[in-house]
Write an enzyme that holds these catalytic residues in place. Structure first.
Site, mmCIF file in Angstrom:
data_model
loop_
_atom_site.group_PDB
_atom_site.id
_atom_site.type_symbol
_atom_site.label_atom_id
_atom_site.label_comp_id
_atom_site.label_asym_id
_atom_site.label_seq_id
_atom_site.Cartn_x
_atom_site.Cartn_y
_atom_site.Cartn_z
ATOM 1 C CE1 TYR A 252 2.472 80.691 31.195
ATOM 2 C CE2 TYR A 252 4.338 81.936 32.012
ATOM 3 C CZ TYR A 252 2.976 81.806 31.814
ATOM 4 O OH TYR A 252 2.127 82.807 32.231
ATOM 5 C CG ASP A 253 9.853 81.268 30.616
ATOM 6 O OD1 ASP A 253 8.769 81.065 31.192
ATOM 7 O OD2 ASP A 253 10.936 81.354 31.213
ATOM 8 C CG ASN B 174 4.771 87.104 39.994
ATOM 9 O OD1 ASN B 174 5.591 87.552 39.200
ATOM 10 N ND2 ASN B 174 4.909 85.920 40.548
ATOM 11 N N GLY C 138 14.690 82.838 50.210
ATOM 12 C CA GLY C 138 13.579 83.789 50.363
ATOM 13 C C GLY C 138 13.965 85.219 50.032
ATOM 14 N NE ARG D 137 9.261 87.611 36.815
ATOM 15 C CZ ARG D 137 8.724 86.440 37.115
ATOM 16 N NH1 ARG D 137 7.654 86.359 37.860
ATOM 17 N NH2 ARG D 137 9.284 85.340 36.671
ATOM 18 C CG ASP E 107 12.456 80.630 41.530
ATOM 19 O OD1 ASP E 107 11.438 79.932 41.550
ATOM 20 O OD2 ASP E 107 12.543 81.741 42.082
HETATM 21 P P1 NAD Z 1 -5.418 80.060 35.044
HETATM 22 O O1 NAD Z 1 -4.675 78.789 34.935
HETATM 23 O O2 NAD Z 1 -6.338 80.248 36.196
HETATM 24 O O3 NAD Z 1 -6.233 80.361 33.713
HETATM 25 C C1 NAD Z 1 -5.912 79.842 32.452
HETATM 26 C C2 NAD Z 1 -7.188 79.285 31.832
HETATM 27 O O4 NAD Z 1 -6.885 78.787 30.524
HETATM 28 C C3 NAD Z 1 -7.774 78.124 32.631
HETATM 29 O O5 NAD Z 1 -9.166 78.306 32.811
HETATM 30 C C4 NAD Z 1 -7.476 76.900 31.767
HETATM 31 O O6 NAD Z 1 -8.394 75.859 31.952
HETATM 32 C C5 NAD Z 1 -7.525 77.522 30.384
HETATM 33 N N1 NAD Z 1 -6.786 76.755 29.365
HETATM 34 C C6 NAD Z 1 -5.543 76.221 29.465
HETATM 35 N N2 NAD Z 1 -5.206 75.614 28.323
HETATM 36 C C7 NAD Z 1 -6.256 75.781 27.469
HETATM 37 C C8 NAD Z 1 -6.517 75.377 26.147
HETATM 38 N N3 NAD Z 1 -5.616 74.677 25.435
HETATM 39 N N4 NAD Z 1 -7.713 75.725 25.587
HETATM 40 C C9 NAD Z 1 -8.636 76.428 26.293
HETATM 41 N N5 NAD Z 1 -8.454 76.827 27.559
HETATM 42 C C10 NAD Z 1 -7.268 76.511 28.135
HETATM 43 O O7 NAD Z 1 -4.306 81.221 35.021
HETATM 44 P P2 NAD Z 1 -4.445 82.789 35.132
HETATM 45 O O8 NAD Z 1 -3.546 83.216 36.224
HETATM 46 O O9 NAD Z 1 -5.865 83.211 35.145
HETATM 47 O O10 NAD Z 1 -3.760 83.237 33.757
HETATM 48 C C11 NAD Z 1 -4.509 83.717 32.645
HETATM 49 C C12 NAD Z 1 -3.524 84.198 31.570
HETATM 50 O O11 NAD Z 1 -2.717 85.256 32.094
HETATM 51 C C13 NAD Z 1 -2.576 83.099 31.082
HETATM 52 O O12 NAD Z 1 -2.403 83.230 29.693
HETATM 53 C C14 NAD Z 1 -1.277 83.428 31.793
HETATM 54 O O13 NAD Z 1 -0.163 83.006 31.060
HETATM 55 C C15 NAD Z 1 -1.350 84.946 31.892
HETATM 56 N N6 NAD Z 1 -0.542 85.431 33.012
HETATM 57 C C16 NAD Z 1 -0.941 85.269 34.310
HETATM 58 C C17 NAD Z 1 -0.118 85.726 35.334
HETATM 59 C C18 NAD Z 1 -0.508 85.585 36.788
HETATM 60 O O14 NAD Z 1 0.265 85.992 37.664
HETATM 61 N N7 NAD Z 1 -1.665 85.084 37.143
HETATM 62 C C19 NAD Z 1 1.113 86.349 35.042
HETATM 63 C C20 NAD Z 1 1.486 86.456 33.713
HETATM 64 C C21 NAD Z 1 0.659 86.019 32.695
HETATM 65 N N1 UDP Z 2 7.820 80.179 46.107
HETATM 66 C C1 UDP Z 2 8.111 79.869 47.428
HETATM 67 N N2 UDP Z 2 7.280 79.025 48.090
HETATM 68 C C2 UDP Z 2 6.168 78.490 47.513
HETATM 69 C C3 UDP Z 2 5.866 78.810 46.172
HETATM 70 C C4 UDP Z 2 6.732 79.656 45.487
HETATM 71 O O1 UDP Z 2 9.099 80.342 47.998
HETATM 72 O O2 UDP Z 2 5.459 77.716 48.218
HETATM 73 C C5 UDP Z 2 8.708 81.120 45.387
HETATM 74 C C6 UDP Z 2 9.177 80.663 44.010
HETATM 75 O O3 UDP Z 2 10.351 79.877 44.109
HETATM 76 C C7 UDP Z 2 9.431 82.000 43.334
HETATM 77 C C8 UDP Z 2 8.373 82.920 43.923
HETATM 78 O O4 UDP Z 2 7.955 82.295 45.139
HETATM 79 O O5 UDP Z 2 10.706 82.504 43.680
HETATM 80 C C9 UDP Z 2 7.169 83.131 43.011
HETATM 81 O O6 UDP Z 2 6.718 81.865 42.591
HETATM 82 P P1 UDP Z 2 5.414 81.657 41.700
HETATM 83 O O7 UDP Z 2 5.361 80.210 41.352
HETATM 84 O O8 UDP Z 2 4.241 82.238 42.413
HETATM 85 O O9 UDP Z 2 5.636 82.565 40.431
HETATM 86 P P2 UDP Z 2 6.859 82.789 39.390
HETATM 87 O O10 UDP Z 2 8.094 82.042 39.855
HETATM 88 O O11 UDP Z 2 6.333 82.290 38.104
HETATM 89 O O12 UDP Z 2 7.061 84.259 39.439
#
Ligand code: NAD
Ligand code: UDP
Length: 316
Positions: A147-148, A176, A209, A279, A275
């Site tokens: 992902y990253d 987030n 936590g 942030r 983890d």
């Molecule tokens: P989500 O999983 O609900 O949405 C992602 C969507 O992309 C889904 O509908 C999934 O079916 C679709 N998808 C995945 N792979 C695909 C592919 N190969 N072709 C077409 N569609 C595909 O997640 P979200 O939280 O709505 O995230 C949306 C975007 O925002 C993502 O790019 C994510 O990386 C980015 N983002 C979200 C967060 C967050 O906290 N929610 C944080 C940082 C970045």
């Molecule tokens: N986390 C937790 N309990 C859960 C799910 C997540 O303590 O049931 C923690 C996780 O380890 C992280 C933070 O909550 O430290 C945020 O996790 P999330 O998966 O939501 O997002 P990201 O780690 O990608 O910021």
């Protein structure tokens, strides 16, 4: 009435994408939503289907797409650790091949293109709060790397298309984000805690936590997307978008339990590999360049999200 613009939203049937589609339709745009439904669902956009300005298409962004459009919001990518680690090779392909395909489309039709990047490009950061000039600390071979690093490579591609082909790009680094239509089983902390507390099941804190996150409500985020797309040709980002109010995961658990009035106990589970410890976004650029800052604070946003999950669980 004539539409303002033709807008493509990839990943539009996901959590954030569905809110973005709604918002773009409300501003009289024609919206084409494409999704492969890996983590998103038709249910998230079912209420939009009757709108003649909305079109839904099953498509995987790792394959080329030939359409006409004025703007592209590239959101397609699973976002929760559980989902993006399920098929890590596909996750990298989605970020990298997906970016190449959508940038190629933007180049052909001369569309403006927005990339949903992430705070994960900073990895487990040594700079706090994170500023856009910080290059990050990512483990390139760990379980989060698909992902990253996929998202980092997508940023590289966006800036190379800008330098090589003079494309109009906009890159947002999203921190987030939470709200209605999060996937109830995606393992993210806000949805996990709310679902557990509504069921009076144990609330699972990973590690001690004390790790922190900063949580942005989805409506605030979508407002920022629209403002970013409306900026002038010279504004490319990357720009951090998130809520700078930082909480420990334990504080989040306590708040969710209190708001729900739940009988859940808190239990500890092992901390996942890599983890991040802390942030928090520095949103100076967003404030200065977009005149944007989040308006919805944690308790208010949690109440709206709890109401959504409560309805959803009662319907099961
Ligand atoms: P989500 O999983 O609900 O949405 C992602 C969507 O992309 C889904 O509908 C999934 O079916 C679709 N998808 C995945 N792979 C695909 C592919 N190969 N072709 C077409 N569609 C595909 O997640 P979200 O939280 O709505 O995230 C949306 C975007 O925002 C993502 O790019 C994510 O990386 C980015 N983002 C979200 C967060 C967050 O906290 N929610 C944080 C940082 C970045
Ligand atoms: N986390 C937790 N309990 C859960 C799910 C997540 O303590 O049931 C923690 C996780 O380890 C992280 C933070 O909550 O430290 C945020 O996790 P999330 O998966 O939501 O997002 P990201 O780690 O990608 O910021």
């Amino acid at each position: 009435m004539a539409s303002e613009k033709r807008v493509l939203v990839t990943g539009g049937a996901g959590f954030i994408g569905s809110h973005l589609c709604e918002r773009l339709l409300a501003a009289d745009n024609d919206v084409l939503c494409i999704d492969n439904y890996f983590t998103g669902s038709k249910d998230n956009v079912a209420h939009l289907i009757q709108n003649p300005h909305f079109e839904l298409m099953r498509h995987d962004v790792t394959f080329p797409l030939y359409i006409e459009t004025d703007e592209i919001y590239n959101l397609a990518c699973p976002a929760s650790p559980v989902h993006y680690q399920f098929d890590p090779v596909q996750t990298t392909k989605t970020s990298v091949h997906g970016a190449i395909n959508m940038l190629g489309l933007a180049k052909r039709v001369r569309a403006k293109i927005f990339q949903a990047s992430t705070s994960e490009v900073y990895g487990d950061p040594e700079v706090h709060p994170q500023v856009e000039t910080y290059w990050g600390r990512v483990n390139p071979i760990g379980p989060r790397a698909c992902y990253d690093e996929g998202k980092r490579c997508a940023e590289t591609l966006f800036f190379d298309y800008r330098r090589q082909h003079n494309l109009l790009i906009k890159v947002a680094r999203i921190f987030n984000t939470y709200g209605p239509r999060m996937h109830p089983n995606d393992g993210r902390v806000v949805s996990n805690f709310i679902v557990q507390a509504l069921r009076n099941d144990p609330v699972t804190i990973y590690g001690n936590g004390e790790q922190t996150r900063s949580f942005c409500y989805v409506d605030d985020l979508v407002e920022a997307f629209i403002r970013i797309m409306a900026t002038g040709d010279d504004f490319t980002g990357p720009v951090n978008i998130g809520n700078p109010n930082e909480f420990t995961i334990r504080e989040l658990a306590d708040t969710v339990i209190e708001l729900i009035g739940s009988k859940s106990e808190i239990i500890s589970k092992p901390l996942p590999t890599d983890d991040p410890v802390q942030r928090q976004p520095d949103i100076t650029i967003a404030r200065d360049m977009l005149d944007w800052e989040p308006k919805i604070q944690l308790k208010e946003g949690l109440q709206k999200t709890i109401a959504y999950f409560d309805d959803r669980l009662s319907a099961e």
